[in-house]
Design a protein around this motif. Structure first.
Motif, PDB file in Angstrom:
ATOM      1  N   ILE A 169       0.858  -1.186   0.000  1.00  0.00           N
ATOM      2  CA  ILE A 169       0.000   0.000   0.000  1.00  0.00           C
ATOM      3  C   ILE A 169       0.892   1.233   0.000  1.00  0.00           C
ATOM      4  N   ARG A 170       0.645   2.142  -0.929  1.00  0.00           N
ATOM      5  CA  ARG A 170       1.518   3.315  -1.071  1.00  0.00           C
ATOM      6  C   ARG A 170       0.806   4.620  -0.744  1.00  0.00           C
ATOM      7  N   GLU A 171      -0.443   4.538  -0.299  1.00  0.00           N
ATOM      8  CA  GLU A 171      -1.167   5.748   0.073  1.00  0.00           C
ATOM      9  C   GLU A 171      -0.918   6.060   1.545  1.00  0.00           C
ATOM     10  N   VAL A 172       0.011   6.973   1.791  1.00  0.00           N
ATOM     11  CA  VAL A 172       0.379   7.372   3.148  1.00  0.00           C
ATOM     12  C   VAL A 172       0.144   8.873   3.279  1.00  0.00           C
ATOM     13  N   PRO A 173      -0.514   9.321   4.363  1.00  0.00           N
ATOM     14  CA  PRO A 173      -0.744  10.757   4.524  1.00  0.00           C
ATOM     15  C   PRO A 173       0.534  11.578   4.370  1.00  0.00           C
ATOM     16  N   THR A 174       0.436  12.653   3.638  1.00  0.00           N
ATOM     17  CA  THR A 174       1.602  13.481   3.363  1.00  0.00           C
ATOM     18  C   THR A 174       2.248  14.014   4.629  1.00  0.00           C
ATOM     19  N   VAL A 175       1.432  14.297   5.639  1.00  0.00           N
ATOM     20  CA  VAL A 175       1.968  14.869   6.868  1.00  0.00           C
ATOM     21  C   VAL A 175       2.947  13.911   7.548  1.00  0.00           C
ATOM     22  N   LEU A 176       2.734  12.616   7.389  1.00  0.00           N
ATOM     23  CA  LEU A 176       3.657  11.652   7.974  1.00  0.00           C
ATOM     24  C   LEU A 176       4.989  11.640   7.244  1.00  0.00           C
ATOM     25  N   THR A 177       4.930  11.622   5.924  1.00  0.00           N
ATOM     26  CA  THR A 177       6.173  11.548   5.159  1.00  0.00           C
ATOM     27  C   THR A 177       6.982  12.840   5.232  1.00  0.00           C
ATOM     28  N   THR A 178       6.314  13.963   5.186  1.00  0.00           N
ATOM     29  CA  THR A 178       7.039  15.241   5.173  1.00  0.00           C
ATOM     30  C   THR A 178       7.519  15.655   6.560  1.00  0.00           C
ATOM     31  N   THR A 179       6.763  15.300   7.603  1.00  0.00           N
ATOM     32  CA  THR A 179       7.125  15.724   8.953  1.00  0.00           C
ATOM     33  C   THR A 179       8.026  14.713   9.657  1.00  0.00           C
ATOM     34  N   ILE A 180       7.684  13.433   9.555  1.00  0.00           N
ATOM     35  CA  ILE A 180       8.441  12.396  10.259  1.00  0.00           C
ATOM     36  C   ILE A 180       9.453  11.723   9.343  1.00  0.00           C
ATOM     37  N   GLY A 181       8.988  11.248   8.199  1.00  0.00           N
ATOM     38  CA  GLY A 181       9.865  10.486   7.314  1.00  0.00           C
ATOM     39  C   GLY A 181      11.026  11.284   6.763  1.00  0.00           C
ATOM     40  N   TYR A 182      10.760  12.476   6.255  1.00  0.00           N
ATOM     41  CA  TYR A 182      11.811  13.287   5.631  1.00  0.00           C
ATOM     42  C   TYR A 182      12.009  14.624   6.336  1.00  0.00           C
ATOM     43  N   GLY A 183      11.347  14.811   7.463  1.00  0.00           N
ATOM     44  CA  GLY A 183      11.465  16.071   8.183  1.00  0.00           C
ATOM     45  C   GLY A 183      12.769  16.197   8.938  1.00  0.00           C
ATOM     46  N   PHE A 259       9.401   5.297   4.307  1.00  0.00           N
ATOM     47  CA  PHE A 259       9.448   4.691   2.978  1.00  0.00           C
ATOM     48  C   PHE A 259       8.199   4.954   2.142  1.00  0.00           C
ATOM     49  N   SER A 260       7.161   5.565   2.736  1.00  0.00           N
ATOM     50  CA  SER A 260       5.909   5.873   2.037  1.00  0.00           C
ATOM     51  C   SER A 260       5.248   4.637   1.446  1.00  0.00           C
ATOM     52  N   THR A 261       5.497   3.480   2.034  1.00  0.00           N
ATOM     53  CA  THR A 261       4.904   2.231   1.582  1.00  0.00           C
ATOM     54  C   THR A 261       4.971   1.224   2.724  1.00  0.00           C
ATOM     55  N   THR A 262       4.177   0.160   2.620  1.00  0.00           N
ATOM     56  CA  THR A 262       4.177  -0.845   3.682  1.00  0.00           C
ATOM     57  C   THR A 262       5.420  -1.734   3.657  1.00  0.00           C
ATOM     58  N   ALA A 263       6.111  -1.835   2.537  1.00  0.00           N
ATOM     59  CA  ALA A 263       7.383  -2.571   2.446  1.00  0.00           C
ATOM     60  C   ALA A 263       7.284  -3.965   3.058  1.00  0.00           C
ATOM     61  N   ILE A 264       6.304  -4.752   2.577  1.00  0.00           N
ATOM     62  CA  ILE A 264       6.055  -6.079   3.145  1.00  0.00           C
ATOM     63  C   ILE A 264       7.279  -6.981   3.016  1.00  0.00           C
ATOM     64  N   ALA A 265       7.957  -6.920   1.887  1.00  0.00           N
ATOM     65  CA  ALA A 265       9.099  -7.810   1.652  1.00  0.00           C
ATOM     66  C   ALA A 265      10.410  -7.239   2.170  1.00  0.00           C
TER      67      ALA A 265
END
Length: 360
Positions: A169-183, A259-265
């Motif tokens: 699944i690649r639909e992740v709220p932008t606020v998570l990726t911009t603030t936590i993931g790449y902030g 990673f903006s995805t669930t990265a199951i593998a």
């Protein structure tokens, strides 16, 4: 006529005749400190080989960021291994928690903090659920931790694949990726690393300065002795595995953010990497010994090796060889120390017994 009893001597089990060591002596002998020296040597070698690329803040920042999620998992694993347990399921619980959280956030819609907070709570709740299951089966059903967590590893990963059909699944709220993931904080420090640091500090405080931490060491040192002094061992084991599960769920939302995805593998080796880091950092597989600081140091050895090998043009597969060698060495050193400590304790007790008999 009164009878005079011969003098007796009370012998404290585990007391040694050797003088108490100073702080510096104990620090130098600590495995975590020795591993820290090894880490510093590795950093100096790669810095000398690639000063223009490896020895740069941007590269160190990348290493720290890559180790952040493992650090969160390492806190829970440290508690578990100190109790002489093991948890093979953390990687799968991370994936499952991320998948369920992503599905819930996708159903809610929106890119703001409202949706993100629901997703964070869902991920942590999923992790707590798996931790409770593991702890209950281990403490109450008396199933070995290796078997329980190996089973939950397969169950959690299988359910995650069923829910997604094997497609990330690649639909992740932008606020998570911009603030936590790449902030970043202060422009240069990764937000995800600051969050991991907070978890590490809190985990260290609880382990070393609270009754919960004291009971954790007591259960790992001797479960029978812990029961005799009033520790509710079953309840404590359930709490420890629940803590590890909750941190795995929290790591799931951090992984989604990064990673903006669930990265199951992408988490197949996570559990083994975390276990290796905890053991390399000085936590004994036999229980009763370990520190959060040692775990953090142990995490950075494989991270630095992998990064350094890539930069210097060495095949990164050598990182697995090096980490495996360090892991075996760490376990061997732990066994040698335990054997020496038991031998020293036995000799001390024998000397006290003999001297007491002579005086009597």
């Amino acid at each position: 006529m009164s009878i005079t009893k011969p003098p007796t001597e009370t012998v404290a089990i585990g007391t040694l005749d050797e003088p108490k060591q100073g702080f510096l002596q104990r620090l130098v002998r600590a495995q975590a400190f020795q591993i820290l020296l090894v880490l510093l040597v590795i950093v100096l070698i790669f810095s000398a080989l690639a000063p223009d690329t490896f020895a740069q803040w941007s590269n160190f920042r990348l290493i720290i960021q890559n180790a952040s999620i493992l650090a969160v998992l390492g806190v829970g694993m440290t508690y578990i291994i100190i109790t002489a347990g093991i948890d093979l399921s953390i990687g799968s619980v991370l994936v499952f928690s991320g998948v369920v959280s992503a599905i819930v956030m996708r159903a809610l819609g929106g890119e703001g903090w409202g949706t993100a907070l629901v997703g964070i709570l869902v991920a942590i709740a999923c992790g707590i659920g798996w931790g409770l299951l593991n702890g209950f089966l281990i403490a109450k059903a008396k199933i070995p931790p290796l078997i329980v967590t190996l089973g939950s590893l397969g169950m959690a990963l299988g359910l995650a694949q069923i829910l997604t059909g094997g497609v990330d699944i690649r639909e992740v709220p932008t606020v998570l990726t911009t603030t936590i993931g790449y902030g970043n904080i202060l422009g240069t420090i990764p937000t995800i690393s600051v969050i991991a640091l907070v978890v590490v500090v809190l985990g260290a405080i609880v382990l070393h300065f609270t009754r919960f931490g004291l009971h954790t060491y007591a259960v790992g040192s001797s479960e029978l002795a812990a029961r005799r002094v009033g520790v509710k061992v079953d309840r404590h084991l359930i709490a420890v595995y629940t803590l590890s599960g909750g941190l795995a769920g929290f790591a799931g939302i951090l992984s989604l953010s990064q990673f903006s995805t669930t990265a199951i593998a992408g988490q197949s080796q996570t559990n083994l990497n975390v276990i290796a880091a905890v053991v390399i950092g000085g936590t004994s597989l036999f229980g009763g010994v370990g520190t959060i600081f040692g775990t953090v140091v142990g995490l950075f050895i494989p991270a630095v090796l992998q990064n350094g090998f890539v930069i210097t043009g060495v095949q990164p597969f050598w990182q697995q060889v090096a980490v495996g060698a360090v892991l075996i060495t760490a376990v061997y050193i732990d066994q040698v120390r335990r054997t020496a400590a038991m031998r020293g304790s036995s000799q001390s007790l024998w000397r006290k017994f003999v001297s007491g008999g002579r005086r009597g």
